[in-house]
Design a protein around this motif. Structure first.
Motif, PDB file in Angstrom:
ATOM      1  N   ALA A 127      45.662  50.475  30.994  1.00 33.63           N
ATOM      2  CA  ALA A 127      44.567  50.886  31.878  1.00 33.63           C
ATOM      3  C   ALA A 127      43.249  50.258  31.444  1.00 33.63           C
ATOM      4  O   ALA A 127      42.411  49.879  32.284  1.00 33.63           O
ATOM      5  N   GLN A 128      43.052  50.126  30.119  1.00 32.06           N
ATOM      6  CA  GLN A 128      41.836  49.513  29.591  1.00 32.06           C
ATOM      7  C   GLN A 128      41.740  48.053  30.015  1.00 32.06           C
ATOM      8  O   GLN A 128      40.666  47.575  30.422  1.00 32.06           O
ATOM      9  N   ILE A 129      42.838  47.329  29.928  1.00 34.77           N
ATOM     10  CA  ILE A 129      42.859  45.915  30.337  1.00 34.77           C
ATOM     11  C   ILE A 129      42.554  45.784  31.820  1.00 34.77           C
ATOM     12  O   ILE A 129      41.737  44.955  32.247  1.00 34.77           O
ATOM     13  N   ALA A 130      43.194  46.624  32.633  1.00 31.11           N
ATOM     14  CA  ALA A 130      42.960  46.583  34.080  1.00 31.11           C
ATOM     15  C   ALA A 130      41.505  46.895  34.412  1.00 31.11           C
ATOM     16  O   ALA A 130      40.904  46.260  35.296  1.00 31.11           O
ATOM     17  N   ALA A 131      40.915  47.851  33.693  1.00 31.32           N
ATOM     18  CA  ALA A 131      39.513  48.206  33.947  1.00 31.32           C
ATOM     19  C   ALA A 131      38.579  47.068  33.575  1.00 31.32           C
ATOM     20  O   ALA A 131      37.585  46.796  34.275  1.00 31.32           O
ATOM     21  N   ALA A 132      38.872  46.369  32.469  1.00 28.44           N
ATOM     22  CA  ALA A 132      38.037  45.242  32.056  1.00 28.44           C
ATOM     23  C   ALA A 132      38.104  44.109  33.071  1.00 28.44           C
ATOM     24  O   ALA A 132      37.084  43.483  33.408  1.00 28.44           O
ATOM     25  N   VAL A 133      39.300  43.833  33.592  1.00 29.13           N
ATOM     26  CA  VAL A 133      39.451  42.798  34.616  1.00 29.13           C
ATOM     27  C   VAL A 133      38.705  43.201  35.891  1.00 29.13           C
ATOM     28  O   VAL A 133      38.026  42.375  36.506  1.00 29.13           O
ATOM     29  N   ALA A 134      38.821  44.472  36.275  1.00 23.60           N
ATOM     30  CA  ALA A 134      38.141  44.946  37.479  1.00 23.60           C
ATOM     31  C   ALA A 134      36.628  44.806  37.361  1.00 23.60           C
ATOM     32  O   ALA A 134      35.949  44.472  38.345  1.00 23.60           O
ATOM     33  N   GLU A 135      36.095  45.031  36.162  1.00 20.65           N
ATOM     34  CA  GLU A 135      34.658  44.837  35.950  1.00 20.65           C
ATOM     35  C   GLU A 135      34.266  43.382  36.201  1.00 20.65           C
ATOM     36  O   GLU A 135      33.245  43.104  36.853  1.00 20.65           O
ATOM     37  N   ALA A 136      35.072  42.459  35.668  1.00 20.62           N
ATOM     38  CA  ALA A 136      34.775  41.036  35.861  1.00 20.62           C
ATOM     39  C   ALA A 136      34.873  40.658  37.343  1.00 20.62           C
ATOM     40  O   ALA A 136      34.070  39.854  37.841  1.00 20.62           O
ATOM     41  N   MET A 137      35.827  41.227  38.040  1.00 21.93           N
ATOM     42  CA  MET A 137      35.975  40.947  39.475  1.00 21.93           C
ATOM     43  C   MET A 137      34.744  41.413  40.247  1.00 21.93           C
ATOM     44  O   MET A 137      34.250  40.716  41.142  1.00 21.93           O
ATOM     45  N   ARG A 138      34.230  42.590  39.898  1.00 26.42           N
ATOM     46  CA  ARG A 138      33.034  43.094  40.576  1.00 26.42           C
ATOM     47  C   ARG A 138      31.822  42.219  40.275  1.00 26.42           C
ATOM     48  O   ARG A 138      31.007  41.922  41.165  1.00 26.42           O
ATOM     49  N   LEU A 139      31.697  41.796  39.009  1.00 22.77           N
ATOM     50  CA  LEU A 139      30.578  40.937  38.641  1.00 22.77           C
ATOM     51  C   LEU A 139      30.604  39.619  39.405  1.00 22.77           C
ATOM     52  O   LEU A 139      29.553  39.057  39.753  1.00 22.77           O
ATOM     53  N   ALA A 140      31.813  39.134  39.670  1.00 19.32           N
ATOM     54  CA  ALA A 140      31.967  37.856  40.375  1.00 19.32           C
ATOM     55  C   ALA A 140      31.994  38.025  41.896  1.00 19.32           C
ATOM     56  O   ALA A 140      32.044  37.026  42.626  1.00 19.32           O
ATOM     57  N   GLY A 141      31.974  39.272  42.361  1.00 21.30           N
ATOM     58  CA  GLY A 141      32.026  39.522  43.806  1.00 21.30           C
ATOM     59  C   GLY A 141      33.372  39.145  44.415  1.00 21.30           C
ATOM     60  O   GLY A 141      33.448  38.741  45.584  1.00 21.30           O
ATOM     61  N   TYR A 142      34.444  39.316  43.670  1.00 22.88           N
ATOM     62  CA  TYR A 142      35.781  38.921  44.116  1.00 22.88           C
ATOM     63  C   TYR A 142      36.580  40.168  44.481  1.00 22.88           C
ATOM     64  O   TYR A 142      36.640  41.130  43.710  1.00 22.88           O
ATOM     65  N   ASP A 143      37.174  40.184  45.680  1.00 22.57           N
ATOM     66  CA  ASP A 143      37.920  41.354  46.117  1.00 22.57           C
ATOM     67  C   ASP A 143      39.408  41.081  46.310  1.00 22.57           C
ATOM     68  O   ASP A 143      40.122  41.852  46.956  1.00 22.57           O
ATOM     69  N   GLY A 144      39.906  39.972  45.762  1.00 17.85           N
ATOM     70  CA  GLY A 144      41.340  39.693  45.820  1.00 17.85           C
ATOM     71  C   GLY A 144      42.069  40.374  44.682  1.00 17.85           C
ATOM     72  O   GLY A 144      41.587  41.353  44.090  1.00 17.85           O
ATOM     73  N   GLY A 145      43.236  39.870  44.340  1.00 20.98           N
ATOM     74  CA  GLY A 145      44.015  40.433  43.246  1.00 20.98           C
ATOM     75  C   GLY A 145      44.079  39.498  42.057  1.00 20.98           C
ATOM     76  O   GLY A 145      43.892  38.277  42.190  1.00 20.98           O
ATOM     77  N   ILE A 146      44.333  40.063  40.890  1.00 20.31           N
ATOM     78  CA  ILE A 146      44.370  39.281  39.650  1.00 20.31           C
ATOM     79  C   ILE A 146      45.633  39.633  38.871  1.00 20.31           C
ATOM     80  O   ILE A 146      46.014  40.807  38.736  1.00 20.31           O
ATOM     81  N   SER A 147      46.278  38.598  38.326  1.00 20.55           N
ATOM     82  CA  SER A 147      47.382  38.763  37.388  1.00 20.55           C
ATOM     83  C   SER A 147      46.855  38.480  35.986  1.00 20.55           C
ATOM     84  O   SER A 147      46.245  37.431  35.744  1.00 20.55           O
TER      85      SER A 147
END
Length: 377
Positions: A127-147
């Motif tokens: 969950a911590q890893i997923a939350a860190a990735v989600a933060e980066a996605m928000r900072l970049a303005g990206y709303d797709g998915g990440i592996s």
């Protein structure tokens, strides 16, 4: 290190993987990775981590954080914990899929907090890893998915120094960390391994578990109790009270503990943790136990001035006197084992000499009151 110096804290493999995942995501989505990356911690708060590596490889971004365990003994200290990040084709919901790659183990036995077949990334760090990735996605303005695929350099080699092979975790280490922080001598990872080993033993239907303090005592335990399967044996190190309580909580019918004479004295004192830094040997009490074992008064008093518990045991005037002392110590230790384990399980204590010889086998049947206590040797 002076004992009055504060011990330096570190961070878990889960926190390191979160940092690598966030740095790689930022690199993938913005074209650059920061020199340090700020990540959320499962227990609350945040931590800034230096990024050791970040580069693009086609449509994938790769980053790594060097694991720092602080002053805690940890086989993963200094390991490069990495993450490969790529876009999930067709995903447009901000989803994050976390998996393990090279150096991260796969679960093959039931009873762990991760299902069989999945990467050995525990729920909190996942969950911590997923939350860190989600933060980066928000900072970049990206709303797709990440592996996000976590990797560990030489993870398979490091895993051989852990309990993972015993737990049925193959191919690498586990990604752990309930709080995200490694506190020196808290040994959270070791306690987690004990609990998970017990879960596996219970899931496999074992009724008896065998504890030892290390590899040598485990080998002697295996020889003394050859009917116990490997998955029922676990190294509890110095976690005397913790291991017994965790085994009792899972309703094992019998608990076996293997110890050498030095640890036996700590167990007889009733120390919850038998590590040298957690409590000194009470040589005054040891002298009293020598007297109770029938040693001559003068020699019993000399034991109070011994350098170590081993030294005191070697002062025994005869093999019979040593055996008598071990029996007294075992009786005290079994009383504390019962206190930590409660009335449910049958208890067996195996005491070995420093040359590997069996000094005694002692046992207590389950009981519900002190009058029911039975000790045999």
């Amino acid at each position: 290190m002076k004992r009055d110096q504060p011990l330096r804290e570190g961070f878990t493999t889960g926190t390191a993987a979160s940092g690598a995942a966030k740095a790689a995501t930022l690199l993938l989505l913005t074209g650059s990775a920061p020199p340090t990356v700020d990540v959320p911690l499962p227990g609350g708060g945040r931590m800034a981590l230096p990024v050791a590596e970040a580069h693009l490889a086609g449509d994938t971004a790769v980053a790594a954080i060097i694991k720092d365990a602080g002053d805690d003994p940890d086989v993963t200290h200094g390991a490069a914990i990495g993450c490969r990040v790529s876009r999930l084709i067709g995903a447009a919901d901000g989803s994050v899929v976390v998996d393990g790659g090279e150096g991260v183990g796969r679960v093959t036995l039931p009873g762990l907090p991760v299902a069989v077949g999945l990467a050995a990334i525990n729920p909190a760090p996942r969950a911590q890893i997923a939350a860190a990735v989600a933060e980066a996605m928000r900072l970049a303005g990206y709303d797709g998915g990440i592996s996000a695929v976590v990797t560990v350099a030489d993870g398979e080699g490091l895993a051989r120094k852990t309990l993972n092979p015993r737990l049925g975790i193959v191919g690498g280490i586990s990604i752990l960390g309930v709080s995200g922080i490694v506190r020196p001598f808290s040994h959270d990872a070791w306690q987690t391994s004990i609990s998970e080993s017990l879960d596996v033993a219970r899931a496999l239907g074992h009724d008896t578990v065998g504890f030892s303090t290390g590899r040598r005592s485990e080998a002697l335990l295996r020889a003394a109790e050859p009917e116990l399967p490997e998955t029922a044996l676990m190294q509890a190190a110095d976690f005397f009270a913790f291991a017994l309580a965790e085994a009792a909580r899972r309703d094992f019918g019998r608990i076996v503990w293997a110890a050498f004479g030095g640890k036996l004295v700590k167990m007889a004192q009733g120390l919850q943790n038998t590590h040298a830094h957690r409590g000194d040997t009470d040589f005054s009490a040891l002298a009293g136990w020598c007297a109770a074992a029938g040693w001559p008064a003068g020699l019993a008093q000399q034991a109070a001035a011994a350098n170590t518990a081993r030294h005191a045991l070697e002062m025994a005037p005869s093999p019979a006197a040593k055996t008598a002392l071990v029996a007294v110590l075992a009786g005290e230790a079994l009383g504390h084992m019962r206190r930590f384990a409660g009335p449910g399980p049958s208890l067996t204590l195996l005491v070995f000499d420093f040359d590997g010889g069996l000094l005694g086998r002692f046992g207590e049947k389950p009981y519900s009151s002190l009058s029911d206590r039975v000790i045999s040797s």
